[in-house]
Design a protein around this motif. Structure first.
Motif, PDB file in Angstrom:
ATOM      1  N   MET A 287      13.937  32.977  12.445  1.00 38.10           N
ATOM      2  CA  MET A 287      14.146  32.707  11.024  1.00 38.10           C
ATOM      3  C   MET A 287      13.367  33.699  10.184  1.00 38.10           C
ATOM      4  SD  MET A 287      14.185  28.548  11.119  1.00 38.10           S
ATOM      5  CE  MET A 287      12.691  28.529  12.122  1.00 38.10           C
TER       6      MET A 287
ATOM      7  N   GLY B 215      18.111  34.021  10.572  1.00 41.02           N
ATOM      8  CA  GLY B 215      18.217  32.680   9.990  1.00 41.02           C
ATOM      9  C   GLY B 215      19.005  32.655   8.700  1.00 41.02           C
TER      10      GLY B 215
ATOM     11  N   SER C  67      10.035  25.229  23.541  1.00 43.86           N
ATOM     12  CA  SER C  67       9.900  23.777  23.449  1.00 43.86           C
ATOM     13  C   SER C  67      10.706  23.042  24.518  1.00 43.86           C
ATOM     14  CB  SER C  67      10.366  23.319  22.066  1.00 43.86           C
ATOM     15  OG  SER C  67      11.726  23.687  21.848  1.00 43.86           O
ATOM     16  N   ARG C  68      11.432  23.769  25.333  1.00 45.88           N
ATOM     17  CA  ARG C  68      12.237  23.081  26.335  1.00 45.88           C
ATOM     18  C   ARG C  68      11.367  22.473  27.431  1.00 45.88           C
ATOM     19  NH1 ARG C  68      18.015  25.744  27.607  1.00 45.88           N
ATOM     20  NH2 ARG C  68      18.525  26.527  25.559  1.00 45.88           N
ATOM     21  N   PRO C  69      11.811  21.376  28.017  1.00 44.01           N
ATOM     22  CA  PRO C  69      11.030  20.779  29.108  1.00 44.01           C
ATOM     23  C   PRO C  69      10.996  21.691  30.337  1.00 44.01           C
ATOM     24  CG  PRO C  69      13.094  19.563  28.739  1.00 44.01           C
ATOM     25  CD  PRO C  69      12.994  20.589  27.646  1.00 44.01           C
TER      26      PRO C  69
ATOM     27  N   SER D  76      14.732  29.684   6.367  1.00 43.44           N
ATOM     28  CA  SER D  76      15.287  28.600   7.180  1.00 43.44           C
ATOM     29  C   SER D  76      16.384  27.808   6.485  1.00 43.44           C
ATOM     30  CB  SER D  76      14.182  27.661   7.632  1.00 43.44           C
ATOM     31  OG  SER D  76      13.734  26.863   6.566  1.00 43.44           O
TER      32      SER D  76
ATOM     33  N   ILE E 163      17.970  25.360   9.032  1.00 43.02           N
ATOM     34  CA  ILE E 163      17.985  25.971  10.364  1.00 43.02           C
ATOM     35  C   ILE E 163      16.733  25.598  11.147  1.00 43.02           C
ATOM     36  CG2 ILE E 163      18.018  28.188  11.587  1.00 43.02           C
ATOM     37  CD1 ILE E 163      19.582  29.305   9.135  1.00 43.02           C
TER      38      ILE E 163
ATOM     39  N   ILE F 231      21.221  31.141  16.718  1.00 43.79           N
ATOM     40  CA  ILE F 231      20.086  31.533  15.895  1.00 43.79           C
ATOM     41  C   ILE F 231      18.806  31.243  16.661  1.00 43.79           C
ATOM     42  CG2 ILE F 231      18.897  31.166  13.694  1.00 43.79           C
ATOM     43  CD1 ILE F 231      21.542  30.096  12.561  1.00 43.79           C
TER      44      ILE F 231
ATOM     45  N   GLY G  52      34.357  27.351  14.870  1.00 45.21           N
ATOM     46  CA  GLY G  52      33.141  28.016  15.316  1.00 45.21           C
ATOM     47  C   GLY G  52      31.981  27.066  15.517  1.00 45.21           C
ATOM     48  N   ALA G  53      30.932  27.590  16.131  1.00 47.98           N
ATOM     49  CA  ALA G  53      29.721  26.804  16.376  1.00 47.98           C
ATOM     50  C   ALA G  53      28.495  27.565  15.887  1.00 47.98           C
ATOM     51  CB  ALA G  53      29.574  26.504  17.860  1.00 47.98           C
ATOM     52  N   VAL G  54      27.567  26.827  15.249  1.00 52.46           N
ATOM     53  CA  VAL G  54      26.265  27.367  14.874  1.00 52.46           C
ATOM     54  C   VAL G  54      25.224  26.631  15.713  1.00 52.46           C
ATOM     55  CG1 VAL G  54      24.567  27.670  13.042  1.00 52.46           C
ATOM     56  CG2 VAL G  54      27.026  27.799  12.511  1.00 52.46           C
ATOM     57  N   ILE G  55      24.539  27.371  16.558  1.00 54.28           N
ATOM     58  CA  ILE G  55      23.572  26.769  17.463  1.00 54.28           C
ATOM     59  C   ILE G  55      22.218  27.380  17.147  1.00 54.28           C
ATOM     60  CG2 ILE G  55      22.948  26.458  19.896  1.00 54.28           C
ATOM     61  CD1 ILE G  55      26.044  27.298  20.385  1.00 54.28           C
ATOM     62  N   ALA G  56      21.212  26.544  16.944  1.00 53.94           N
ATOM     63  CA  ALA G  56      19.861  27.064  16.757  1.00 53.94           C
ATOM     64  C   ALA G  56      19.032  26.562  17.922  1.00 53.94           C
ATOM     65  CB  ALA G  56      19.271  26.593  15.427  1.00 53.94           C
ATOM     66  N   THR G  57      18.280  27.464  18.521  1.00 54.42           N
ATOM     67  CA  THR G  57      17.612  27.027  19.735  1.00 54.42           C
ATOM     68  C   THR G  57      16.323  27.804  19.966  1.00 54.42           C
ATOM     69  OG1 THR G  57      17.930  26.594  22.097  1.00 54.42           O
ATOM     70  CG2 THR G  57      18.947  28.576  21.207  1.00 54.42           C
ATOM     71  N   ALA G  58      15.508  27.306  20.845  1.00 61.04           N
ATOM     72  CA  ALA G  58      14.245  27.938  21.187  1.00 61.04           C
ATOM     73  C   ALA G  58      13.978  27.663  22.649  1.00 61.04           C
ATOM     74  CB  ALA G  58      13.120  27.373  20.327  1.00 61.04           C
TER      75      ALA G  58
ATOM     76  N   LEU H 231      16.762  24.138  14.759  1.00 60.96           N
ATOM     77  CA  LEU H 231      16.113  24.882  15.841  1.00 60.96           C
ATOM     78  C   LEU H 231      15.110  24.001  16.590  1.00 60.96           C
ATOM     79  CD1 LEU H 231      15.278  28.585  15.763  1.00 60.96           C
ATOM     80  CD2 LEU H 231      13.531  27.063  16.618  1.00 60.96           C
TER      81      LEU H 231
ATOM     82  N   GLU I 263      14.134  22.297  32.461  1.00 54.22           N
ATOM     83  CA  GLU I 263      15.137  23.212  31.887  1.00 54.22           C
ATOM     84  C   GLU I 263      14.673  24.659  32.002  1.00 54.22           C
ATOM     85  OE1 GLU I 263      16.700  22.310  28.011  1.00 54.22           O
ATOM     86  OE2 GLU I 263      16.859  20.175  28.446  1.00 54.22           O
TER      87      GLU I 263
ATOM     88  N   ARG J 118      17.030  22.141  18.858  1.00 49.29           N
ATOM     89  CA  ARG J 118      17.933  22.931  19.703  1.00 49.29           C
ATOM     90  C   ARG J 118      19.339  22.355  19.594  1.00 49.29           C
ATOM     91  NH1 ARG J 118      13.489  21.785  23.002  1.00 49.29           N
ATOM     92  NH2 ARG J 118      14.741  20.613  24.511  1.00 49.29           N
ATOM     93  N   GLY J 119      19.765  22.176  18.351  1.00 46.14           N
ATOM     94  CA  GLY J 119      21.021  21.497  18.074  1.00 46.14           C
ATOM     95  C   GLY J 119      22.162  22.453  17.792  1.00 46.14           C
ATOM     96  N   ALA J 120      23.371  21.905  17.763  1.00 46.26           N
ATOM     97  CA  ALA J 120      24.567  22.690  17.477  1.00 46.26           C
ATOM     98  C   ALA J 120      25.384  22.016  16.389  1.00 46.26           C
ATOM     99  CB  ALA J 120      25.417  22.838  18.730  1.00 46.26           C
ATOM    100  N   VAL J 121      25.898  22.841  15.466  1.00 44.88           N
ATOM    101  CA  VAL J 121      26.849  22.378  14.452  1.00 44.88           C
ATOM    102  C   VAL J 121      28.180  23.053  14.763  1.00 44.88           C
ATOM    103  CG1 VAL J 121      27.437  22.315  12.005  1.00 44.88           C
ATOM    104  CG2 VAL J 121      25.027  22.164  12.719  1.00 44.88           C
ATOM    105  N   ILE J 122      29.168  22.260  15.080  1.00 42.05           N
ATOM    106  CA  ILE J 122      30.474  22.780  15.466  1.00 42.05           C
ATOM    107  C   ILE J 122      31.493  22.239  14.472  1.00 42.05           C
ATOM    108  CG2 ILE J 122      32.214  22.845  17.305  1.00 42.05           C
ATOM    109  CD1 ILE J 122      29.711  21.874  19.135  1.00 42.05           C
TER     110      ILE J 122
END
Lengths: 325, 325
Positions: free
Chosen positions: A239, A217, A266-268, A243, B249, A236, A257-263, B253, A271, B256-260
């Motif tokens: 953390m 993080g 919590s997804r449905p 954070s 972050i 990411i 570039g892209a910064v993506i934070a995900t988990a 998170l 998915e 579950r988002g992205a920063v581009i």
């Protein structure tokens, strides 16, 4: 059924085994007789009260398990009572039984015993979904994974290596780095005395990393953006280093570039089910062929759950810790 | 040929029209007789010495133009001398002639006159590539675009509206907001006296924005992440509000988002060519049908380039400013 109960939020000592009612399968769900459950870092956060289970999930800790099908809910097809399986859970793994949406159930790959199969669902789904489905790592791209000796790291190294990427990884001891190299890491970096940005740049002739998988993080944000290649993607998923970090948008923009934070948790369900189906299609053949294997630090009985959490917190393990029921 | 020359870096007064050698078409290139050139915010930065042209590009300012084909380089097919066209340039637009890779040449959509066609390449390629190709905005998703009254903004509103998205936008005066609404914005927000996060949340019943197109950078980073919907994508294409911002972050998170962060100009020719081909396929039919149109503030002769830059810096324009040759 026996299940791990938490006496409030706190250290490992709040955990013990108690009695809870057996789960029953809702429509589209399967109940498993659990054989083993995998530990995840998120379990430690949940125990500390920092990561509540998503709405509707079991309050029992445990995001993955293996076992045999005990009962089928309405509308479930393709599974029969007695089938061995492993499962990605929203919670409830540290118990004798757990209910899970059928889409999150996966067969046990050939050559993996049922206990070790509990080490697969979280790492396989996390690595496959984030590194390949979200970040789109391609063969011949360069991939930097932090924490290469952990559960996620050991799996990510193997999978990216098998799929043709150049793999660079960080860890904190020479033994861990050697283990990472044995799994297929092309470049290993001791974060205690090396700057990973410098090492990655040197090793790639200044190119950088197309994809970075990060669990630190904020602490690594600036350097992770620095190390990205043109059109690089930083994903990411943890953390452990805080954070809130400074993002240099100019650097990110120059790299496009892209910064993506995900988990994952919590997804449905739809998915998660799509991810599990993709894992079975793309990852399980490599596991069955022996090219990618779950790295298991060791197994401990469910009753030793507090000791298992303490071990994971110590960071002295290498690979997954499993609880056997 | 006549072309805009810069006497060092500085304010609009450094720009004047002088004489430069005519360009010749290299292999795969076309030379255009320029009829009009569009102004872009990046032109102001280049004039100030803050945004040098990419390696190999013309030192003359100007990232888009319209004109007629004057000469074909080796290997160019599909174009003939005298064809009207508009083009996405790496530089060189503020001149009587410019050389451009054939893949960055596009036909003039039906119903658009050749002068106004100079207003299309940058906005169409920027909006289409970032909002649709990179961020993947889908019909029925919600789309927030900052700076709705500018060249990018006016085009993004129309395109997203025509493709079925709910469009929210910010601008700084009631007149500009009314113009945005007339172009298809469902919700308009005056950033001077309203908090866009609050307005977007209210307007979407708490859902947020699936895609945010941002030109403010650091100043809006925190609020842009706050306003994202689950699995939302923030695309930053400008840094009018600075480049170093705090990224939360944990918030990213949970979503579950992205920063581009991205830019069009620095992309290699093959990527730009692919974008132009996609624009011609997907965007030009809407322009030809009159559903999306270039919003032109006005035209000024090439000799008035300094006044044109001063007008753009004033922020008093609405839509594109064009230089006619």
């Amino acid at each position: 059924m026996r299940a791990v109960i938490a006496d409030g939020a706190g250290g490992p000592e709040v955990l013990s085994v108690g009695e809870l009612p057996d789960p029953t399968p809702g429509p589209g769900e399967v109940v498993l007789d659990v054989v083993a459950a995998g530990l995840n870092r998120a379990d430690l956060l949940q125990r500390q009260g920092l990561y509540p289970p998503p709405p509707g999930a079991s309050p029992v800790i445990g995001m993955e398990c293996s076992g045999t099908v005990a009962a089928l809910g309405e509308g479930v097809t393709g599974w029969s009572v007695g089938d061995p399986a492993c499962a990605l859970l929203a919670g409830g793994g540290y118990a004798e039984k757990v209910a899970v949406p059928a889409g999150q159930l996966m067969p046990v790959p050939d050559g993996v015993d049922l206990v070790h199969a509990a080490a697969l669902p979280e790492v396989a789904a996390t690595v496959w979904s984030n590194v390949f489905m979200v970040a789109g790592l391609k063969p011949h791209e360069t991939f930097l994974v932090h924490g290469g000796a952990g559960g996620i790291g050991t799996f990510a190294i193997q999978l990216a290596h098998q799929l043709g990427a150049t793999v660079l990884t960080t860890a904190g001891t020479a033994e861990k780095l050697a283990a990472c190299a044995a799994l297929g890491a092309d470049v290993t970096i001791n974060y205690r005395d090396q700057d990973f940005v410098e090492v990655v740049r040197e090793a790639t002739d200044g190119y950088g990393a197309d994809v970075v998988l990060d669990n630190m993080g904020a602490k690594y944000l600036g350097r992770n953006v620095d190390v990205l290649a043109i059109e690089g993607r930083l994903v990411i998923i943890g953390m452990q280093g805080g954070s809130k970090g400074e993002l240099d948008i100019n650097t990110l923009l120059r790299k496009r570039g892209a910064v993506i934070a995900t988990a994952l948790r919590s997804r449905p369900v739809d998915e998660k089910s799509a991810i599990c189906a993709s894992v079975v299609e793309h990852v399980w053949p490599l596991v069955s062929a022996g090219l990618v294997r779950p790295v298991v630090h060791g197994t401990m009985p469910l009753e030793d759950v507090a000791a298992a959490h303490a071990l994971m917190e110590s960071g002295e393990h290498s690979g997954k810790i499993l609880l056997t029921i």
